[in-house]
Every structure is written in structure tokens, then in C-alpha cells.
Design an enzyme around this catalytic site. Sequence first.
Site, short mmCIF file in Angstrom:
data_model
loop_
_atom_site.label_atom_id
_atom_site.label_comp_id
_atom_site.label_asym_id
_atom_site.label_seq_id
_atom_site.Cartn_x
_atom_site.Cartn_y
_atom_site.Cartn_z
N CYS A 129 0.73 -1.12 0.10
CA CYS A 129 0.34 0.10 0.10
C CYS A 129 0.92 1.74 -0.15
O CYS A 129 2.07 1.63 -0.90
CB CYS A 129 -0.91 -0.40 1.15
SG CYS A 129 -2.65 0.92 1.05
N HIS B 256 -4.10 -6.21 1.06
CA HIS B 256 -3.51 -6.14 2.35
C HIS B 256 -4.02 -6.94 2.57
O HIS B 256 -5.07 -8.35 2.39
CB HIS B 256 -3.87 -4.99 3.36
CG HIS B 256 -3.40 -4.05 3.68
ND1 HIS B 256 -2.57 -3.12 3.80
CD2 HIS B 256 -3.94 -2.40 2.72
CE1 HIS B 256 -1.88 -2.24 4.29
NE2 HIS B 256 -2.77 -1.82 2.96
#
Length: 482
Positions: free
Chosen positions: A331, A428
Site C-alpha cells: 500500500c 493487504h
Amino acid sequence: MARALMIQGTGSNVGKSMLVAGLCRAARLRGLSVAPFKPQNMSNNAAVTADGGEIGRAQALQAMACGLAAHSDMNPVLLKPETETGAQVVVQGKRLTSTRARDYAALKPTLMGAVLDSFRRLGARHDLVIIEGAGSPAETNLRRGDIANMGFAEAAGVPVILCGDIDRGGVIAQIVGTQAVMPPVDADLIKGFIINKFRGDPRLFDEGYAAIGRMTGWRGYGVLPWFAEAWRLPAEDALDIAETPRRAGFHIVCLRLSRIANFDDLDPLSQEPGVRVTMLPPGQPIPADADLVILPGTKSTRGDLAFLRAQGWDIDLIAHHRRGGRVLGICGGYQMLGQNVADPAGIEGPPGETPGLGLLDIRTVMGGDKQTTLAHARHAALDLPFAGYEIHIGQSDGPDCARPFAQVNGRPEGAISADGRVAGSYLHGMFADDSFRRAWLAALGAQPSDHAYSAGVEATLDALAAHVEAHLDVEGLLSLAA
């Protein structure tokens, strides 16, 4: 409407989240339909919900304890710190605005309607709602317009149990002092207290326990000993991630960024017997024996690029890569690995552009709608499926995206360097998938185990419920719920 009970604490990190999770699982095992609720949370460790929103990670764990999918109604106001004095405000799962701390006080009263709407929707669907407060009701300077503790309890008409942390010391003063500074109308909402995190023989505190009851007039609902298996549950704070002992094996180093976010990616890795995980604090160099360095998610990519450089980690990363080490950015960490990060609209701070680390040939532009989606992906190199989630603002593109990390719904996702040793992804949660985690670690030269991460979390929640049942008056607490 469902019955409800609120657990408030004498301060932050007194164990409210764990206590609520244990009570939720205990109520579920008693046959009740139960849901968790936290009116306002402050955390950069968020979970994506089934309805496409985001809530605090602790409420997602509590939802698991209830046997429920996480829903945005479980945490209607989430504050995600972006700077020392400002935070993003997420309301019912969606980003509302970013505001400075001093301006949030004016915004807060307007959020009570959304908080109560979410609470009532949960109550209409379940037998019982167990509510977690935030911080402490003794912070009387925050009482005006409060939506997190007594302001909510008063508006919703729910009874409160006050939890004190004996492990940090001074628990008698914590509880008695909280009552002393509260206005009587708030003190009347508190129906009892719990002592949490006791180490040793609880009978040694009998006199202190009785003294609290005499001085406050509140009933005690038990002394809960320290729960030693808590490290097996997803951590709400990066400082709570269990660091593995110094031992031989595959060494993963995760940089503890100043605005680290969604670091639950590390939990499954830290429980692998053949893997050593180091959460590297600021001011320490990246160890020369690191096999893999992870740049985790962050709530402020450009801000944490500056923070990373201030630690000298940019130089360490180049040296690590030169030695043949591997790097994974997740991310915000993925964004940092590129050539630059541009934020023309000032979404995460002042508008501008910051040079990246240059380990991936990509460029990132902040903008567009925030992505909060559950994802079913397939790893490009391993050709293996895994589940995960996306929660980010910004888009990344460049030549290295031609070598994607994964495929998501037929589209390429992430990037891999030409030498194959630097990878980045917006996904994630991938390491919670046991089959994928084992294959990915094996491909890197590690020795994965047969550890079943999610099954271990479920077993630990059952153990937590048994622990709560053994030491607290759960029957009394549930009968108190109004």
C-alpha cells in the site's frame, strides 16, 4: 431494540478491546446474537467491511468473536491520524473530511446522529450489543459534545462498566479518581467495575477490590487475570505485534513508520516458527542479516518518506538491495518504492511532490475516490489465489507494472522490479491465507510451517471467552444490559 452494555476504561490501552471481544464470544457461545459497537475510534489500523466501508481493526476482531462479517455500523466514526495535529474523519465507513484536532470539537456534535443511527440498526438485528468506549470518561475537558463515552451512554441510555488496568499500577486511584472528577449524572450511569490484567494470585487484591467498592458504591464484577495468549490475536497497535525471539531462520524486518497503517499484515508472519520478524523502531539501522524488508502501509506516504529518510533507512534499503536482499512494499509502502509521489490536491497534507526511493519504476498520484474493497486475487508468479483487501487513495503506474504482483478481477495489480527482488502491492491481508503464505515464504527460501492462522485466531477467541467466564460474573454483566 437489543439490550446493550458499554465497557469504558480508566484510560487508553487498559484492555477494553480484548475484554469486549471476550464478552462477545462468551455471549455468542451462550446462544445470543451479539454485535460489537464502538461509537468513535482513533486508529490507522483499519479493516474493510462487507458493505465496502472501513472500521477499526479491533471492531473487526470483535465481529469475528460474534461470528459476524465486519460492518461499517460497528464503528461509525473512525479517526485516522495523518499528522500530529490532524486526522481523516471516516463516518459510517466513508471518508468525510480531514480536520485539525482543534476543529474536530466543532464537528463532533454533528456526528452523534450518525452514531445513534448505526447503533439502532445494529440493535434491531441482534439480541445484544456490547459497546467499547474510547480513552477515558475522566477526560472531562472532552465531555462537551462527547460521542465516545458518557455522551453516547447518556444519549443511548446504556449502562456502563468501568475497566481499570492493574498492570500499570494505581488501579484504585484510576477507578476512584474517575468517579471523583465526573459529574453525578455520568457517575450514575456506571453500574460497576472490572479489574483487568492482574498478574499473580488475584486473592492478593481482595482488600483493594473491596476498598474500591466501598469508596465508589459500585459493584465489582471480577478481577480478570492477564491473558497470556493475547499475542495470537491481531494487534491493534504496532507496538503490540509479537516480535519473534532472536533465532536462526528467515529474517523479515518491518520498518515502524510514524504513521504505520494496517500492520496486521505482519501478524500471520510473526507466528511462523521458521520466520523471525523484527519491528524496527526509529533510530536503528536495518540489520545486515535481513532477508526481506517490508515497507508497510502508512496514512501519510509523503510524510513517512521524510520520516524514513530521517532515520537513514533510505541508504540502508539501497545497501540491503545491493547485497541481494528482497523488499516488499504494501500500500503506502508500495508507493514509497517508486520514483515519486505527487499529491496535487493536498489530500494527505500540503500539495506537492516528493521523490520516492527509486527501487521500482512507477509513479504515484494521490487522488480519486478512496478504494475500500475486499479482493480475491491470484499471485502472478506463483499462480495461486488468495484473499485480501484494498484501502488506499492514489494510483500507481509505470514500466514495472508490466510485471504485476497479482491479478485482481482480471486486471494487473502491483509491480515487480526487473531483477525480481523488489515488489509492491496495494493488497493487504494476503498472509492470513495459509496456502498462499506457505507457498510465498517457500519461494523466498524460508521454511514455512503448517500453522493455520485463522483457525488459531478462532481457537484463541474461544480460550479468551473461557478465561472471561472463569474470572468475571458474566451472568451478572449480561443481566445488567438494558
